[in-house]
Write a protein that holds these residues in place. Structure first.
Motif, PDB file in Angstrom:
ATOM      1  N   THR A   1       0.990  -1.497  -0.184  1.00  0.00           N
ATOM      2  CA  THR A   1       0.420  -0.196  -0.077  1.00  0.00           C
ATOM      3  C   THR A   1       0.889   1.049  -0.133  1.00  0.00           C
ATOM      4  OG1 THR A   1      -0.395   0.082   2.132  1.00  0.00           O
ATOM      5  CG2 THR A   1      -2.155  -1.468   1.579  1.00  0.00           C
ATOM      6  N   ILE A   2       1.829   0.519   0.126  1.00  0.00           N
ATOM      7  CA  ILE A   2       3.071   2.242   0.033  1.00  0.00           C
ATOM      8  C   ILE A   2       4.199   2.228  -0.601  1.00  0.00           C
ATOM      9  CG2 ILE A   2       2.732   2.690   2.803  1.00  0.00           C
ATOM     10  CD1 ILE A   2       4.911   2.289   3.544  1.00  0.00           C
ATOM     11  N   LEU A   3       5.050   3.566  -0.697  1.00  0.00           N
ATOM     12  CA  LEU A   3       5.635   3.043  -1.741  1.00  0.00           C
ATOM     13  C   LEU A   3       6.850   2.192  -1.423  1.00  0.00           C
ATOM     14  CD1 LEU A   3       5.666   7.171  -3.449  1.00  0.00           C
ATOM     15  CD2 LEU A   3       5.008   4.847  -4.394  1.00  0.00           C
ATOM     16  N   ASN A   4       7.987   2.123  -2.465  1.00  0.00           N
ATOM     17  CA  ASN A   4       8.989   1.147  -1.444  1.00  0.00           C
ATOM     18  C   ASN A   4      10.190   1.950  -1.049  1.00  0.00           C
ATOM     19  OD1 ASN A   4       9.556  -2.054  -2.416  1.00  0.00           O
ATOM     20  ND2 ASN A   4       8.506  -0.464  -4.020  1.00  0.00           N
ATOM     21  N   PRO A   5      10.711   2.787  -1.227  1.00  0.00           N
ATOM     22  CA  PRO A   5      11.937   3.741  -0.881  1.00  0.00           C
ATOM     23  C   PRO A   5      11.709   3.959   0.733  1.00  0.00           C
ATOM     24  CG  PRO A   5      10.872   4.159  -3.273  1.00  0.00           C
ATOM     25  CD  PRO A   5       9.937   3.425  -2.997  1.00  0.00           C
ATOM     26  N   PRO A   6      12.608   5.257   0.809  1.00  0.00           N
ATOM     27  CA  PRO A   6      12.611   5.442   1.928  1.00  0.00           C
ATOM     28  C   PRO A   6      11.487   6.205   2.064  1.00  0.00           C
ATOM     29  CG  PRO A   6      14.336   5.290   2.188  1.00  0.00           C
ATOM     30  CD  PRO A   6      13.820   4.753   0.579  1.00  0.00           C
ATOM     31  N   SER A   7      10.532   6.352   2.528  1.00  0.00           N
ATOM     32  CA  SER A   7       9.936   7.567   3.906  1.00  0.00           C
ATOM     33  C   SER A   7      10.720   8.542   4.248  1.00  0.00           C
ATOM     34  CB  SER A   7       8.625   7.108   4.083  1.00  0.00           C
ATOM     35  OG  SER A   7       9.000   6.558   5.628  1.00  0.00           O
TER      36      SER A   7
ATOM     37  N   SER B   1      12.899  -4.385  -3.836  1.00  0.00           N
ATOM     38  CA  SER B   1      14.113  -4.212  -3.408  1.00  0.00           C
ATOM     39  C   SER B   1      14.240  -4.025  -2.015  1.00  0.00           C
ATOM     40  CB  SER B   1      14.913  -3.177  -4.440  1.00  0.00           C
ATOM     41  OG  SER B   1      13.744  -2.123  -4.133  1.00  0.00           O
ATOM     42  N   LEU B   2      15.614  -4.031  -1.243  1.00  0.00           N
ATOM     43  CA  LEU B   2      15.885  -3.771  -0.266  1.00  0.00           C
ATOM     44  C   LEU B   2      17.091  -2.133  -0.550  1.00  0.00           C
ATOM     45  CD1 LEU B   2      16.370  -4.219   3.028  1.00  0.00           C
ATOM     46  CD2 LEU B   2      18.874  -5.005   2.521  1.00  0.00           C
ATOM     47  N   TRP B   3      16.442  -1.464   1.071  1.00  0.00           N
ATOM     48  CA  TRP B   3      17.139   0.182   0.981  1.00  0.00           C
ATOM     49  C   TRP B   3      17.991  -0.040   2.059  1.00  0.00           C
ATOM     50  CZ3 TRP B   3      16.103   3.812  -3.406  1.00  0.00           C
ATOM     51  CH2 TRP B   3      15.351   3.574  -3.928  1.00  0.00           C
ATOM     52  N   ILE B   4      19.157   1.013   1.773  1.00  0.00           N
ATOM     53  CA  ILE B   4      19.887   1.195   2.690  1.00  0.00           C
ATOM     54  C   ILE B   4      20.260   2.514   3.113  1.00  0.00           C
ATOM     55  CG2 ILE B   4      21.525   0.662   4.199  1.00  0.00           C
ATOM     56  CD1 ILE B   4      21.887  -2.087   2.271  1.00  0.00           C
TER      57      ILE B   4
END
Length: 212
Positions: A115-121, A143-146
């Motif tokens: 329900t939300i975007l993949n990247p950091p909020s 994907s994994l964001w670091i």
């Protein structure tokens, strides 16, 4: 008498919080592996151990299809889970006392639901307000964001909060499809942080592989 009652109340609240944390950890351990999504050890910062890699991959596989967010603090040397919490479809909060993490190498990871975007909020940049946390990982759908932020920077945290909201608005305005909005927001966020050569924080994106 008042002091005694106050002390009793604090002790009771502490016991309740500890009990809830135990229950959350038990609940997390009971989550089933329901995805073949994975990352490679080389996708992680070099100081992350094999045990931390195992903890992260397990988290990705357990939370990939959840309709609510889950978060854990873990030690990226020992791989040990330090705290765990559950939230709703868009938010999760971990309550802590900074003294809990003295002598530990702290990172966190939480999942983003469909329900939300993949990247950091924008709120994920509050890692810059937590002196004990070196890394925040976001397990998106593809994907994994670091995020790496060793040390604190209140001004930069506020700037990135505002900037992320602006970039979200731009991506929403110029994207007719949600997948395109997600991609555009992520690209702009990476460029904004990394192209400006901000030394206090770095952001990386790692695509999942899929085990056979």
């Amino acid at each position: 008498m008042i002091c005694k009652n106050l002390f009793s109340g604090i002790c009771a609240l502490t016991l309740i919080n500890e009990s809830l944390e135990d229950e959350n950890l038990k609940k997390y351990k009971k989550l089933k592996i329901n995805s073949k999504k994975s990352i490679q050890k080389s996708d992680l910062p070099p100081e992350f151990s094999d045990l931390a890699f195992k903890t992260i991959n397990e988290f990705i596989k357990k939370t990939a299809n959840l309709n609510f967010e889950c978060a854990i603090f873990f030690d990226y040397i020992t791989g040990k889970i330090l705290k765990c919490a559950f939230g709703d479809a868009k938010h999760v909060s971990l309550h802590y006392d900074e003294t809990e993490f003295i002598g530990k190498h702290v990172a966190s990871i939480h999942n983003h639901t469909k329900t939300i975007l993949n990247p950091p909020s924008e709120k994920n940049f509050n890692i810059l307000l937590r002196p004990f946390e070196d890394y925040e990982l976001i397990a998106g759908q593809d994907s994994l964001w670091i995020l790496k932020a060793k040390g604190t920077n209140k001004y930069l945290a506020e700037d990135l909060n505002r900037s992320a909201l602006i970039l979200k608005g731009i991506s929403e305005k110029f994207s007719k499809e949600e997948s395109r909005e997600d991609e555009l927001y992520g690209t702009m966020l990476l460029n904004y942080i990394n192209n400006k050569d901000i030394t206090d924080i770095q952001l990386n994106k790692r695509e999942y592989t899929y085990e056979k």
